[in-house]
Design an enzyme around this catalytic site. Structure first.
Site, PDB file in Angstrom:
ATOM      1  N   GLN A 136       1.221  -1.119   0.020  1.00 41.78           N
ATOM      2  CA  GLN A 136      -0.302   0.462   0.014  1.00 41.78           C
ATOM      3  C   GLN A 136       1.113   0.843   0.132  1.00 41.78           C
ATOM      4  O   GLN A 136       0.255   1.904  -0.748  1.00 41.78           O
ATOM      5  CB  GLN A 136      -0.690  -0.110   1.257  1.00 41.78           C
ATOM      6  CG  GLN A 136      -1.955   1.370   1.320  1.00 41.78           C
ATOM      7  CD  GLN A 136      -2.706   0.928   0.087  1.00 41.78           C
ATOM      8  OE1 GLN A 136      -3.228  -0.306  -0.642  1.00 41.78           O
ATOM      9  NE2 GLN A 136      -3.508   2.181  -0.890  1.00 41.78           N
ATOM     10  N   SER A 164      -5.528   1.085   4.512  1.00 40.58           N
ATOM     11  CA  SER A 164      -5.663   0.819   3.863  1.00 40.58           C
ATOM     12  C   SER A 164      -7.084  -0.685   4.184  1.00 40.58           C
ATOM     13  O   SER A 164      -6.431  -1.297   4.755  1.00 40.58           O
ATOM     14  CB  SER A 164      -5.128   0.293   2.600  1.00 40.58           C
ATOM     15  OG  SER A 164      -5.820  -0.986   1.365  1.00 40.58           O
ATOM     16  N   ASP A 205     -11.384  -5.783  -4.297  1.00 43.44           N
ATOM     17  CA  ASP A 205     -12.182  -5.356  -5.131  1.00 43.44           C
ATOM     18  C   ASP A 205     -12.770  -6.293  -6.153  1.00 43.44           C
ATOM     19  O   ASP A 205     -11.633  -7.281  -7.341  1.00 43.44           O
ATOM     20  CB  ASP A 205     -10.897  -4.420  -5.446  1.00 43.44           C
ATOM     21  CG  ASP A 205     -10.787  -3.373  -4.440  1.00 43.44           C
ATOM     22  OD1 ASP A 205     -11.979  -3.103  -4.461  1.00 43.44           O
ATOM     23  OD2 ASP A 205      -9.491  -3.022  -4.730  1.00 43.44           O
ATOM     24  N   GLU A 214     -16.557   3.203  -5.342  1.00 42.13           N
ATOM     25  CA  GLU A 214     -16.846   2.198  -5.972  1.00 42.13           C
ATOM     26  C   GLU A 214     -17.110   1.343  -5.046  1.00 42.13           C
ATOM     27  O   GLU A 214     -17.715   0.632  -3.860  1.00 42.13           O
ATOM     28  CB  GLU A 214     -15.389   2.287  -4.679  1.00 42.13           C
ATOM     29  CG  GLU A 214     -14.130   3.444  -5.208  1.00 42.13           C
ATOM     30  CD  GLU A 214     -13.036   3.005  -4.350  1.00 42.13           C
ATOM     31  OE1 GLU A 214     -12.669   1.211  -3.592  1.00 42.13           O
ATOM     32  OE2 GLU A 214     -12.247   3.866  -4.152  1.00 42.13           O
TER      33      GLU A 214
END
Length: 248
Positions: free
Chosen positions: A126, A152, A161, A210
Site C-alpha cells: 500500500q 487501507s 475488489d 467504488e
C-alpha cells in the site's frame, strides 16, 4: 422469602431488562453521519486495538499497525484477474474467502460472471502504491481513491475488489451500472459483504464511489448496514457503541 416472591422478582427483573434493551435498540437505528460530525481526515488518528475483528473500522482516522498481517489468509477459489499464488492480492481471510466463493457461486447461478481482482494488500504494498499515485496525481487527488499506508481496508484481509468482463476487468464506476454490478449491490449483504464506498456518502468516507470495493463484515452486520442504508462508520461508531454493553 417464598419461592413465589422470588419468582415474581426474577420475572420483574427480566421485563425491566427487556424494556431497557428495546429502548437501546430503538435508539440504535443510526442516522447517517452529518458533515459536522465527520472528523478531519488524517487528523487525530487512532490505531485500532482489534485488527482481527470482522467489524474493525479502518479509514482515514482509524489505522492498522504497520506490522499487522492476518494469520488466516487463504488462496481464493474463485475466478481471478491474475491467477498466481505468489500474488498477495489473491488471498483473503478464510471466513471472507469462503463467503466470497458462495457469493460468486450464487451470482453464476443467476447468469453473472464475476472476477476477483484485488484482495489482501500488505502495508508495504500500500505504501508503494500510494507513493506512486501521489507522484502521478498529487496528494489531494490520490487521497480520493487511494488509502495512505496503514489506512487501507485491504490490509485487513477482509476486502476484495471485484470486476467483470463487461467492463473488461477494470475497476470503474461503470461496474455499478452493469447487470453484474447491480446484482452485487443488491445481494452482497446476503453473504456478509457491503459496498464500502457508496455513491451518496463520499463526503463521509473520503473516497470516490467504488461499486467494486466489497468489505466483509459478516451476514448480521451486512444485513443491518444494507437495510438501514448505513456505512461502516455509522454501524461501528453509532450502533455498536450504543449497544456494546450487550456483548462486553
Amino acid at each position: 422469602m417464598s419461592r413465589i416472591k422470588i419468582l415474581m422478582i426474577v420475572v420483574s427483573g427480566l421485563f425491566m431488562m427487556i424494556g431497557i434493551i428495546t429502548m437501546i435498540s430503538a435508539g440504535a437505528e443510526a442516522a447517517p453521519l452529518n458533515e459536522d460530525s465527520v472528523p478531519a481526515f488524517y487528523q487525530d488518528i487512532i490505531q485500532v486495538e482489534n485488527p482481527d475483528s470482522l467489524s474493525v473500522l479502518v479509514n482515514k482516522n482509524y489505522s492498522l499497525p504497520e506490522d499487522y498481517e492476518p494469520d488466516d489468509l487463504v488462496f481464493l477459489e474463485v475466478p481471478l484477474y491474475n491467477n498466481d499464488k505468489n500474488n498477495e492480492a489473491n488471498y483473503l481471510r478464510k471466513e471472507a474467502a469462503d463467503a466470497l466463493k458462495e457469493l460468486f457461486t450464487a451470482a453464476k447461478k443467476e447468469g453473472y460472471e464475476l472476477i476477483a481482482r484485488s484482495g489482501y494488500r500488505s502495508y508495504a504494498t500500500q505504501a508503494s502504491l500510494y507513493e506512486r499515485y501521489v507522484e502521478q496525481d498529487g496528494v489531494e487527488a490520490a487521497d480520493t481513491y487511494s488509502a495512505r499506508p496503514g489506512h487501507s481496508e485491504h490490509q485487513t484481509g477482509l476486502t476484495i475488489d471485484i470486476t467483470s468482463d463487461t467492463v473488461h476487468g477494470g475497476l470503474t464506476e461503470l461496474f455499478g451500472e452493469t447487470e453484474e454490478g447491480k446484482w452485487v449491490a443488491e445481494n452482497a449483504y446476503r453473504f456478509g459483504f457491503i459496498v464500502r464506498y457508496p455513491q451518496d456518502r463520499t463526503a463521509e468516507t473520503g473516497y470516490q464511489y467504488e461499486p467494486w470495493h466489497l468489505r466483509y463484515v459478516g451476514v448480521q452486520a451486512a444485513t443491518e448496514i444494507y437495510q438501514d442504508q448505513l456505512i461502516l462508520e455509522d454501524y461501528v461508531l453509532s450502533v455498536m457503541n450504543r449497544t456494546s454493553f450487550l456483548w462486553d
